[in-house]
Design an enzyme around this catalytic site. Structure first.
Site, PDB file in Angstrom:
ATOM      1  N   ASN A   6      40.398 -36.834   5.093  1.00  0.00           N
ATOM      2  CA  ASN A   6      41.274 -38.001   5.004  1.00  0.00           C
ATOM      3  C   ASN A   6      41.986 -37.936   3.660  1.00  0.00           C
ATOM      4  O   ASN A   6      41.389 -38.200   2.631  1.00  0.00           O
ATOM      5  CB  ASN A   6      40.431 -39.288   5.118  1.00  0.00           C
ATOM      6  CG  ASN A   6      41.264 -40.526   4.890  1.00  0.00           C
ATOM      7  OD1 ASN A   6      42.496 -40.468   4.868  1.00  0.00           O
ATOM      8  ND2 ASN A   6      40.603 -41.661   4.721  1.00  0.00           N
ATOM      9  N   TRP A   7      43.266 -37.594   3.715  1.00  0.00           N
ATOM     10  CA  TRP A   7      44.009 -37.392   2.468  1.00  0.00           C
ATOM     11  C   TRP A   7      44.447 -38.699   1.815  1.00  0.00           C
ATOM     12  O   TRP A   7      44.963 -38.678   0.701  1.00  0.00           O
ATOM     13  CB  TRP A   7      45.241 -36.521   2.733  1.00  0.00           C
ATOM     14  CG  TRP A   7      44.923 -35.108   3.111  1.00  0.00           C
ATOM     15  CD1 TRP A   7      43.686 -34.543   3.253  1.00  0.00           C
ATOM     16  CD2 TRP A   7      45.868 -34.076   3.384  1.00  0.00           C
ATOM     17  NE1 TRP A   7      43.810 -33.221   3.601  1.00  0.00           N
ATOM     18  CE2 TRP A   7      45.143 -32.904   3.694  1.00  0.00           C
ATOM     19  CE3 TRP A   7      47.262 -34.017   3.417  1.00  0.00           C
ATOM     20  CZ2 TRP A   7      45.755 -31.696   4.020  1.00  0.00           C
ATOM     21  CZ3 TRP A   7      47.879 -32.819   3.743  1.00  0.00           C
ATOM     22  CH2 TRP A   7      47.132 -31.679   4.030  1.00  0.00           C
ATOM     23  N   LYS A   8      44.315 -39.805   2.538  1.00  0.00           N
ATOM     24  CA  LYS A   8      44.774 -41.103   2.009  1.00  0.00           C
ATOM     25  C   LYS A   8      46.238 -40.967   1.592  1.00  0.00           C
ATOM     26  O   LYS A   8      46.983 -40.236   2.236  1.00  0.00           O
ATOM     27  CB  LYS A   8      43.846 -41.561   0.890  1.00  0.00           C
ATOM     28  CG  LYS A   8      42.375 -41.513   1.354  1.00  0.00           C
ATOM     29  CD  LYS A   8      41.399 -42.210   0.484  1.00  0.00           C
ATOM     30  CE  LYS A   8      40.002 -42.105   1.106  1.00  0.00           C
ATOM     31  NZ  LYS A   8      38.981 -42.809   0.353  1.00  0.00           N
ATOM     32  N   HIS A  92      39.590 -47.787   8.673  1.00  0.00           N
ATOM     33  CA  HIS A  92      39.046 -47.345   7.388  1.00  0.00           C
ATOM     34  C   HIS A  92      38.804 -48.571   6.503  1.00  0.00           C
ATOM     35  O   HIS A  92      39.563 -49.537   6.550  1.00  0.00           O
ATOM     36  CB  HIS A  92      40.017 -46.367   6.712  1.00  0.00           C
ATOM     37  CG  HIS A  92      39.409 -45.689   5.543  1.00  0.00           C
ATOM     38  ND1 HIS A  92      39.331 -46.282   4.306  1.00  0.00           N
ATOM     39  CD2 HIS A  92      38.801 -44.483   5.425  1.00  0.00           C
ATOM     40  CE1 HIS A  92      38.713 -45.457   3.477  1.00  0.00           C
ATOM     41  NE2 HIS A  92      38.375 -44.362   4.132  1.00  0.00           N
ATOM     42  N   GLU A  94      39.437 -49.092   3.524  1.00  0.00           N
ATOM     43  CA  GLU A  94      40.599 -49.449   2.691  1.00  0.00           C
ATOM     44  C   GLU A  94      41.590 -50.284   3.493  1.00  0.00           C
ATOM     45  O   GLU A  94      42.228 -51.187   2.956  1.00  0.00           O
ATOM     46  CB  GLU A  94      41.244 -48.175   2.123  1.00  0.00           C
ATOM     47  CG  GLU A  94      40.405 -47.614   0.980  1.00  0.00           C
ATOM     48  CD  GLU A  94      40.458 -46.103   0.824  1.00  0.00           C
ATOM     49  OE1 GLU A  94      41.396 -45.461   1.342  1.00  0.00           O
ATOM     50  OE2 GLU A  94      39.542 -45.550   0.185  1.00  0.00           O
ATOM     51  N   GLU A 158      30.862 -44.904   6.872  1.00  0.00           N
ATOM     52  CA  GLU A 158      31.297 -44.782   5.483  1.00  0.00           C
ATOM     53  C   GLU A 158      30.851 -46.016   4.707  1.00  0.00           C
ATOM     54  O   GLU A 158      31.557 -47.028   4.691  1.00  0.00           O
ATOM     55  CB  GLU A 158      32.823 -44.673   5.415  1.00  0.00           C
ATOM     56  CG  GLU A 158      33.386 -43.476   6.134  1.00  0.00           C
ATOM     57  CD  GLU A 158      34.722 -43.031   5.546  1.00  0.00           C
ATOM     58  OE1 GLU A 158      34.835 -41.835   5.231  1.00  0.00           O
ATOM     59  OE2 GLU A 158      35.619 -43.866   5.366  1.00  0.00           O
ATOM     60  N   GLY A 164      34.664 -42.828  -2.889  1.00  0.00           N
ATOM     61  CA  GLY A 164      35.394 -42.594  -4.133  1.00  0.00           C
ATOM     62  C   GLY A 164      34.603 -42.936  -5.385  1.00  0.00           C
ATOM     63  O   GLY A 164      35.152 -43.029  -6.476  1.00  0.00           O
ATOM     64  N   SER A 194      31.969 -39.785  -0.722  1.00  0.00           N
ATOM     65  CA  SER A 194      31.657 -38.823  -1.776  1.00  0.00           C
ATOM     66  C   SER A 194      31.016 -37.530  -1.261  1.00  0.00           C
ATOM     67  O   SER A 194      30.138 -36.974  -1.920  1.00  0.00           O
ATOM     68  CB  SER A 194      30.788 -39.474  -2.857  1.00  0.00           C
ATOM     69  OG  SER A 194      31.471 -40.565  -3.455  1.00  0.00           O
ATOM     70  N   GLY A 215      37.063 -37.545   1.760  1.00  0.00           N
ATOM     71  CA  GLY A 215      38.244 -38.055   1.062  1.00  0.00           C
ATOM     72  C   GLY A 215      38.654 -37.113  -0.057  1.00  0.00           C
ATOM     73  O   GLY A 215      39.239 -36.057   0.177  1.00  0.00           O
ATOM     74  N   GLY A 216      38.297 -37.474  -1.288  1.00  0.00           N
ATOM     75  CA  GLY A 216      38.716 -36.729  -2.476  1.00  0.00           C
ATOM     76  C   GLY A 216      38.546 -35.219  -2.380  1.00  0.00           C
ATOM     77  O   GLY A 216      39.468 -34.467  -2.723  1.00  0.00           O
TER      78      GLY A 216
HETATM   79  P1  13P Z   1      35.615 -39.956  -0.791  1.00  0.00           P
HETATM   80  O1  13P Z   1      35.148 -38.699  -0.120  1.00  0.00           O
HETATM   81  O2  13P Z   1      36.712 -39.741  -1.777  1.00  0.00           O
HETATM   82  O3  13P Z   1      34.486 -40.780  -1.300  1.00  0.00           O
HETATM   83  O4  13P Z   1      36.310 -40.839   0.379  1.00  0.00           O
HETATM   84  C1  13P Z   1      35.634 -41.037   1.570  1.00  0.00           C
HETATM   85  C2  13P Z   1      36.579 -41.630   2.544  1.00  0.00           C
HETATM   86  O5  13P Z   1      37.021 -42.743   2.391  1.00  0.00           O
HETATM   87  C3  13P Z   1      36.996 -40.814   3.694  1.00  0.00           C
HETATM   88  O6  13P Z   1      37.642 -41.573   4.639  1.00  0.00           O
END
Ligand code: 13P
Length: 234
Positions: A6-8, A92, A94, A158, A164, A194, A215-216
């Site tokens: 997930n590149w956000k 998600h 967010e 999640e 994050g 993470s 994510g990251g």
């Molecule tokens: P991180 O891997 O950056 O913690 O993000 C997880 C995430 O929100 C994937 O959708």
């Protein structure tokens, strides 16, 4: 086993092209794992184009429940299908926390996407306060109540406190939550929060973990490919 990145709100078209060309190379010999990248909307087309003919799928980060209409800022499932996108993330944390998405909306988005032939990664998970108040199971039950088990539906667990933050759920916490989710909905469950090359192997070896939503660590080809490699070994 599915590893989705997930590149956000990272990577426009140029960076997406560069990443996908490199990922294709890195994963050429990696077997037994499904891989998807989820770029922002404007970068989907270039991803689809470059990854065509490979086993790497491209998914969106959200999808609306209507096919078209006066819904400024939204994108529909048929529009994504027309682009050649295989699926979408829905719900998600967010989206829920920063943009006011509700369980009901998540249910409608998921339904519409599945009906249109997209695969869905529906996200659930408790906040730190909810975990401290011992409400995790209630929260998961409520978030899952709008969903039904289907072939193209995958859940991503999640925990919000692990996103994050560098704080990964312990294997015990992840396994317990995944088992609870599977008891309510018989579908594959990905872990998210993470996930990095250093902890991927341990998390992916848990019996109730069917993959990861990253994510990251999915923004860097080398680290994402390394997580995919760990998945192919577990
Ligand atoms: P991180 O891997 O950056 O913690 O993000 C997880 C995430 O929100 C994937 O959708």
């Amino acid at each position: 086993m599915l590893i989705a990145g997930n590149w956000k709100m990272y990577k426009g078209q140029a960076e997406t092209a560069e990443f996908c060309i490199e990922l294709k190379r890195s994963l050429a010999d990696v077997e037994a794992v499904d891989v998807a990248v989820c770029p922002p909307f404007p970068s989907l087309a270039v991803g689809v184009q470059i990854l065509a003919g490979t086993d790497i799928a491209v998914a969106a980060q959200n999808v609306h429940w209507e096919e078209e209409g006066a819904f400024t800022g939204e994108v529909s499932a048929p529009m994504l299908r027309e682009l050649g996108v295989y699926g979408a993330i829905v719900g998600h944390s967010e989206r829920r926390q920063l943009f006011g998405e509700t369980d009901e909306g998540v249910g409608r988005r998921t339904r519409a996407a599945l009906d249109a032939g997209l695969s869905v990664i529906a996200c659930v998970g408790e906040t730190e306060e909810e975990r401290e108040r011992r409400e995790t199971e209630d929260v998961l039950r409520r978030q899952l109540s709008v969903l039904e088990a289907e072939d193209n539906l995958v859940i991503a667990y999640e925990p919000v406190w692990a996103i994050g933050t560098g704080k990964t759920a312990t294997p015990e916490i992840a396994e317990e939550a995944h088992e609870f989710i599977k008891g309510l909905l018989d579908v594959p469950v990905l872990y998210g929060g993470s996930v990095k090359p250093e902890n991927a192997e341990e998390l992916l070896s848990l019996p109730a973990v069917d993959g990861a939503l990253v994510g990251g660590a999915s923004l860097d080809v080398e680290s994402f490919a390394s997580i995919c490699l760990s998945a192919s070994r577990s």
